[in-house]
Design an enzyme around this catalytic site. Structure first.
Site, PDB file in Angstrom:
ATOM      1  N   THR A 157     -20.493  42.597  -3.157  1.00  0.00           N
ATOM      2  CA  THR A 157     -19.296  43.253  -2.591  1.00  0.00           C
ATOM      3  C   THR A 157     -18.039  42.484  -2.987  1.00  0.00           C
ATOM      4  O   THR A 157     -16.969  42.750  -2.435  1.00  0.00           O
ATOM      5  CB  THR A 157     -19.345  43.301  -1.045  1.00  0.00           C
ATOM      6  OG1 THR A 157     -19.635  41.980  -0.567  1.00  0.00           O
ATOM      7  CG2 THR A 157     -20.364  44.284  -0.532  1.00  0.00           C
ATOM      8  N   ARG A 196     -16.629  40.972  -6.612  1.00  0.00           N
ATOM      9  CA  ARG A 196     -15.998  41.566  -7.785  1.00  0.00           C
ATOM     10  C   ARG A 196     -17.070  41.763  -8.854  1.00  0.00           C
ATOM     11  O   ARG A 196     -17.948  40.918  -9.029  1.00  0.00           O
ATOM     12  CB  ARG A 196     -14.884  40.660  -8.340  1.00  0.00           C
ATOM     13  CG  ARG A 196     -13.576  40.683  -7.561  1.00  0.00           C
ATOM     14  CD  ARG A 196     -12.854  42.026  -7.652  1.00  0.00           C
ATOM     15  NE  ARG A 196     -11.578  42.036  -6.960  1.00  0.00           N
ATOM     16  CZ  ARG A 196     -11.389  42.435  -5.693  1.00  0.00           C
ATOM     17  NH1 ARG A 196     -12.414  42.850  -4.975  1.00  0.00           N
ATOM     18  NH2 ARG A 196     -10.176  42.418  -5.161  1.00  0.00           N
ATOM     19  N   HIS A 254     -16.669  50.877  -4.352  1.00  0.00           N
ATOM     20  CA  HIS A 254     -15.747  49.863  -3.817  1.00  0.00           C
ATOM     21  C   HIS A 254     -15.138  50.307  -2.476  1.00  0.00           C
ATOM     22  O   HIS A 254     -13.924  50.483  -2.362  1.00  0.00           O
ATOM     23  CB  HIS A 254     -14.637  49.554  -4.829  1.00  0.00           C
ATOM     24  CG  HIS A 254     -13.997  48.199  -4.589  1.00  0.00           C
ATOM     25  ND1 HIS A 254     -13.464  47.447  -5.590  1.00  0.00           N
ATOM     26  CD2 HIS A 254     -13.812  47.473  -3.461  1.00  0.00           C
ATOM     27  CE1 HIS A 254     -12.959  46.321  -5.102  1.00  0.00           C
ATOM     28  NE2 HIS A 254     -13.174  46.317  -3.787  1.00  0.00           N
ATOM     29  N   GLU A 263     -14.371  48.657 -13.183  1.00  0.00           N
ATOM     30  CA  GLU A 263     -14.316  49.845 -12.326  1.00  0.00           C
ATOM     31  C   GLU A 263     -12.925  50.488 -12.404  1.00  0.00           C
ATOM     32  O   GLU A 263     -11.949  49.802 -12.658  1.00  0.00           O
ATOM     33  CB  GLU A 263     -14.664  49.466 -10.872  1.00  0.00           C
ATOM     34  CG  GLU A 263     -13.674  48.515 -10.219  1.00  0.00           C
ATOM     35  CD  GLU A 263     -14.103  48.059  -8.826  1.00  0.00           C
ATOM     36  OE1 GLU A 263     -15.278  47.709  -8.618  1.00  0.00           O
ATOM     37  OE2 GLU A 263     -13.211  48.045  -7.950  1.00  0.00           O
ATOM     38  N   SER A 293     -13.650  47.728   2.212  1.00  0.00           N
ATOM     39  CA  SER A 293     -12.617  47.681   3.260  1.00  0.00           C
ATOM     40  C   SER A 293     -12.237  49.078   3.767  1.00  0.00           C
ATOM     41  O   SER A 293     -11.261  49.218   4.508  1.00  0.00           O
ATOM     42  CB  SER A 293     -11.372  46.973   2.719  1.00  0.00           C
ATOM     43  OG  SER A 293     -10.816  47.717   1.647  1.00  0.00           O
TER      44      SER A 293
END
Ligand code: DGY
Length: 323
Positions: A238, A240, A287, A269, A290
């Site tokens: 989670t 990079r 991604h 990405e 958050s």
């Protein structure tokens, strides 16, 4: 009434953050909500007081050599700052801030989701339900690995690593970690420190990556380091994408040397190495570490607090250390 500061806003944020931007700033918006090109960002910054950017905006040395003198503050909507050239930022003298702390729980939740999704073969299971093939399963189909009693190795035991450790303990996992320094006892909570990543990898039935992306950590997980993991280990990222050598991980997933991978981040990405897409033993997310309303709002508010502080002549609350 004094005019409001001009703020370049490169993406659209949650309603609460957008309302504050409209109240406190003269926003200069990106109408498309797609990342701006370097030229577009420089053009938008002309005469602006501050920039509110996202990790999709690459602030490299060329950007800092061209950024207009009017810009007094830059805030990125992320804890990671691998998209900012720190040396060039320092030379420019513009304070750059990030949003640490407020996304810890949301990201640790997604790391836990990936551990579970990868180990319990959630992608294959979903496919079975959605394709109408469920009726044909046998008792020995779709068997995953249990988390309880296994070792979770955490590479990078900062806030998010510690929050994942807290969650994983509740699932009965034993926590080992590698970090620059051992944590004080009250933060380690019994987690076992390894002096080197290699020593950590050797015991990690499950590995979760939480170190920042840097020249030092680039392709940390590669053919050689994968070879240190116990056979059939499960890998989660989670942090990079650049910390993983995709071709090496794909080869290990194909051979079964790595049983499964849960990935929320990818090198380059939003492009994803197509090798991952055909593999049933991958659990892939775009991604979303958050991505909760609460966290994305808290990130936006902290970014705006940072900008406001600098425009008021103070230090940002959470400045990026520029060295
Ligand atoms: C971060 O804040 O760095 C997250 O990865 C979202 O970009």
């Amino acid at each position: 009434m004094p005019s409001k500061p001009i703020l370049v806003v490169t993406r659209h944020f949650t309603d609460a953050v957008e309302a504050r931007i409209a109240r406190d700033f003269e926003p200069r918006r990106n109408p498309s909500d797609k990342p701006l090109s370097a030229d577009e960002l420089i053009a938008a910054a002309e005469g602006a007081d501050a920039l509110f950017i996202s990790p999709a905006d690459k602030l490299d040395a060329t950007f800092f050599s061209r950024v207009p003198k009017s810009v007094k503050a830059i805030a990125t909507f992320s804890v990671g700052y691998d998209h900012v050239d720190l040396a060039a930022a320092k030379v420019s003298g513009i304070p750059v801030s990030n949003t640490p702390g407020v996304l810890t729980d949301a990201t640790a939740d997604v790391a836990m989701l990936l551990l579970l999704g990868a180990s319990r073969r959630a992608y294959e299971a979903q496919q079975l339900v959605r394709s109408g093939q469920w009726a044909k399963t046998k008792p020995a189909d779709l068997l995953g690995s249990q988390l309880g009693g296994r070792v979770l190795g955490i590479y990078g035991m900062g806030r998010i690593g510690q929050a994942l450790a807290h969650r994983a303990r509740a699932f009965g996992m034993t926590i080992h970690y590698n970090n620059r320094r051992p944590l004080p006892d009250d933060e380690a909570q019994g987690a076992i420190f390894h002096e080197t990543p290699e020593s950590l990898l050797r015991v990690s039935n499950f590995l979760s990556i939480h170190a920042p992306s840097s020249a030092e950590t680039k392709h940390f997980l590669n053919r050689e380091t994968i070879g240190l993991l116990p056979p059939g280990a499960i890998v989660v990222n989670t942090a990079r994408g650049a910390l993983v050598h995709d071709e090496d991980l794909i080869a290990a997933l194909r051979s079964g040397r790595v049983a499964a991978a849960g990935l929320d981040v990818f090198e380059g990405e939003p492009q994803v190495n197509p090798g991952y897409l055909d593999l049933p033993n991958t659990y892939l997310l775009p991604h979303i570490g958050s991505a909760t309303v609460e966290t994305r709002t808290a990130m936006g508010m902290l970014a705006l607090d940072n900008i406001q502080a600098v425009l008021d002549g103070k230090s940002a609350l959470t400045p990026i250390p520029l060295g």
